[in-house]
Design a protein around this motif. Structure first.
Motif, PDB file in Angstrom:
ATOM      1  N   LEU A  75       0.838  -1.196   0.000  1.00 36.82           N
ATOM      2  CA  LEU A  75       0.000   0.000   0.000  1.00 36.82           C
ATOM      3  C   LEU A  75       0.875   1.249   0.000  1.00 36.82           C
ATOM      4  O   LEU A  75       1.961   1.255   0.578  1.00 36.82           O
ATOM      5  N   LEU A  76       0.384   2.283  -0.630  1.00 38.54           N
ATOM      6  CA  LEU A  76       1.015   3.604  -0.561  1.00 38.54           C
ATOM      7  C   LEU A  76       0.099   4.439   0.317  1.00 38.54           C
ATOM      8  O   LEU A  76      -1.057   4.670  -0.032  1.00 38.54           O
ATOM      9  N   GLY A  77       0.606   4.871   1.469  1.00 37.19           N
ATOM     10  CA  GLY A  77      -0.261   5.436   2.495  1.00 37.19           C
ATOM     11  C   GLY A  77      -0.826   4.273   3.293  1.00 37.19           C
ATOM     12  O   GLY A  77      -0.368   3.142   3.173  1.00 37.19           O
ATOM     13  N   THR A  78      -1.823   4.558   4.101  1.00 29.89           N
ATOM     14  CA  THR A  78      -2.411   3.488   4.905  1.00 29.89           C
ATOM     15  C   THR A  78      -3.932   3.526   4.818  1.00 29.89           C
ATOM     16  O   THR A  78      -4.526   4.564   4.523  1.00 29.89           O
ATOM     17  N   GLU A  79      -4.524   2.378   5.103  1.00 32.36           N
ATOM     18  CA  GLU A  79      -5.981   2.305   5.159  1.00 32.36           C
ATOM     19  C   GLU A  79      -6.507   3.202   6.283  1.00 32.36           C
ATOM     20  O   GLU A  79      -7.550   3.840   6.132  1.00 32.36           O
ATOM     21  N   ALA A  80      -5.763   3.265   7.378  1.00 29.26           N
ATOM     22  CA  ALA A  80      -6.195   4.095   8.514  1.00 29.26           C
ATOM     23  C   ALA A  80      -6.236   5.578   8.143  1.00 29.26           C
ATOM     24  O   ALA A  80      -7.175   6.288   8.491  1.00 29.26           O
ATOM     25  N   LEU A  81      -5.224   6.056   7.422  1.00 28.37           N
ATOM     26  CA  LEU A  81      -5.214   7.462   7.018  1.00 28.37           C
ATOM     27  C   LEU A  81      -6.318   7.784   6.019  1.00 28.37           C
ATOM     28  O   LEU A  81      -6.835   8.901   5.986  1.00 28.37           O
ATOM     29  N   ALA A  82      -6.703   6.816   5.201  1.00 27.75           N
ATOM     30  CA  ALA A  82      -7.773   7.033   4.222  1.00 27.75           C
ATOM     31  C   ALA A  82      -9.148   6.802   4.828  1.00 27.75           C
ATOM     32  O   ALA A  82     -10.156   7.185   4.248  1.00 27.75           O
ATOM     33  N   GLY A  83      -9.186   6.190   6.015  1.00 31.29           N
ATOM     34  CA  GLY A  83     -10.449   5.960   6.711  1.00 31.29           C
ATOM     35  C   GLY A  83     -10.914   7.210   7.431  1.00 31.29           C
ATOM     36  O   GLY A  83     -10.372   8.306   7.245  1.00 31.29           O
ATOM     37  N   LEU A  84     -11.923   7.031   8.253  1.00 36.98           N
ATOM     38  CA  LEU A  84     -12.493   8.160   8.994  1.00 36.98           C
ATOM     39  C   LEU A  84     -12.547   7.785  10.465  1.00 36.98           C
ATOM     40  O   LEU A  84     -13.192   6.809  10.837  1.00 36.98           O
ATOM     41  N   ALA A  85     -11.838   8.544  11.287  1.00 42.72           N
ATOM     42  CA  ALA A  85     -11.803   8.287  12.724  1.00 42.72           C
ATOM     43  C   ALA A  85     -12.938   9.024  13.423  1.00 42.72           C
ATOM     44  O   ALA A  85     -13.479   9.995  12.907  1.00 42.72           O
ATOM     45  N   ALA A  86     -13.274   8.559  14.611  1.00 48.33           N
ATOM     46  CA  ALA A  86     -14.258   9.273  15.436  1.00 48.33           C
ATOM     47  C   ALA A  86     -13.643  10.604  15.861  1.00 48.33           C
ATOM     48  O   ALA A  86     -12.430  10.736  15.968  1.00 48.33           O
ATOM     49  N   GLY A  87     -14.492  11.580  16.064  1.00 47.44           N
ATOM     50  CA  GLY A  87     -13.988  12.856  16.560  1.00 47.44           C
ATOM     51  C   GLY A  87     -14.605  14.043  15.860  1.00 47.44           C
ATOM     52  O   GLY A  87     -15.689  13.965  15.292  1.00 47.44           O
ATOM     53  N   ASP A  88     -13.873  15.125  15.900  1.00 47.37           N
ATOM     54  CA  ASP A  88     -14.344  16.410  15.375  1.00 47.37           C
ATOM     55  C   ASP A  88     -14.754  16.287  13.916  1.00 47.37           C
ATOM     56  O   ASP A  88     -14.112  15.604  13.128  1.00 47.37           O
ATOM     57  N   ARG A  89     -15.815  16.965  13.549  1.00 48.96           N
ATOM     58  CA  ARG A  89     -16.317  16.940  12.179  1.00 48.96           C
ATOM     59  C   ARG A  89     -16.108  18.287  11.492  1.00 48.96           C
ATOM     60  O   ARG A  89     -17.021  18.924  11.035  1.00 48.96           O
ATOM     61  N   THR A  90     -14.849  18.700  11.443  1.00 50.52           N
ATOM     62  CA  THR A  90     -14.460  19.920  10.765  1.00 50.52           C
ATOM     63  C   THR A  90     -14.314  19.634   9.277  1.00 50.52           C
ATOM     64  O   THR A  90     -13.743  18.614   8.901  1.00 50.52           O
ATOM     65  N   SER A  91     -14.830  20.532   8.429  1.00 52.08           N
ATOM     66  CA  SER A  91     -14.686  20.343   6.981  1.00 52.08           C
ATOM     67  C   SER A  91     -13.220  20.196   6.610  1.00 52.08           C
ATOM     68  O   SER A  91     -12.349  20.833   7.188  1.00 52.08           O
ATOM     69  N   GLU A  92     -12.963  19.339   5.650  1.00 51.77           N
ATOM     70  CA  GLU A  92     -11.638  18.995   5.146  1.00 51.77           C
ATOM     71  C   GLU A  92     -10.819  18.165   6.126  1.00 51.77           C
ATOM     72  O   GLU A  92      -9.646  17.916   5.889  1.00 51.77           O
ATOM     73  N   VAL A  93     -11.426  17.748   7.250  1.00 56.08           N
ATOM     74  CA  VAL A  93     -10.752  16.869   8.200  1.00 56.08           C
ATOM     75  C   VAL A  93     -11.618  15.639   8.460  1.00 56.08           C
ATOM     76  O   VAL A  93     -11.225  14.524   8.147  1.00 56.08           O
ATOM     77  N   GLY A  94     -12.785  15.851   9.037  1.00 57.07           N
ATOM     78  CA  GLY A  94     -13.664  14.743   9.401  1.00 57.07           C
ATOM     79  C   GLY A  94     -14.957  14.700   8.624  1.00 57.07           C
ATOM     80  O   GLY A  94     -15.804  13.851   8.855  1.00 57.07           O
TER      81      GLY A  94
END
Length: 142
Positions: A75-94
């Motif tokens: 993989l180039l990058g990680t599945e975790a970085l391309a996924g969506l974590a719980a937390g703040d829902r700021t545009s362009e982040v969450g």
């Protein structure tokens, strides 16, 4: 060719869809024959619940019916970085954000599954595959 348009091909993996709570969205299997690699682009819409988690699983196989999880080394990058974590829902982040993960393995067939967890998961997701490094260029359009 010094342009990306004639050396790539785009395929839909998961059409735009509501994320849903505790659900798996299975991606369409992509045949990468004739291409050197794949970049998966994941677009998240207006995710409003802070408890929503989306885990991506990139899969590969020599035949389209038997795919297994891709080793991190392919993989180039990680599945975790391309996924969506719980937390703040700021545009362009969450929310309202596009992320990516690349595949550099040698298997012919690839896909991505999106697994959501959370008591309520409000928002949408779409995944596309950008096939690149073709053995013959220019590539067909679309």
């Amino acid at each position: 060719m010094h342009d990306m348009h004639n050396t790539t091909r785009t395929k839909r993996v998961i059409a735009p869809v509501a994320i849903g709570a505790n659900a798996t969205k299975s991606g369409t299997v992509i045949d990468r024959q004739g291409y050197g690699g794949v970049q998966f682009v994941v677009a998240y819409g207006a995710v409003t619940t802070t408890g929503t988690v989306v885990t991506l699983v990139v899969k590969e196989g020599d035949v389209s019916g038997t795919l297994t999880s891709v080793a991190d080394a392919n993989l180039l990058g990680t599945e975790a970085l391309a996924g969506l974590a719980a937390g703040d829902r700021t545009s362009e982040v969450g929310k309202n954000v596009a992320k990516r993960v690349g595949y550099r393995g040698m298997k012919r067939y690839v896909t991505v599954d999106a697994i959501s967890t959370g008591t309520t998961s409000v928002g949408c997701i779409a995944i596309s595959a950008l096939l690149h490094s073709p053995s013959n260029a220019p590539t067909a359009n679309p």
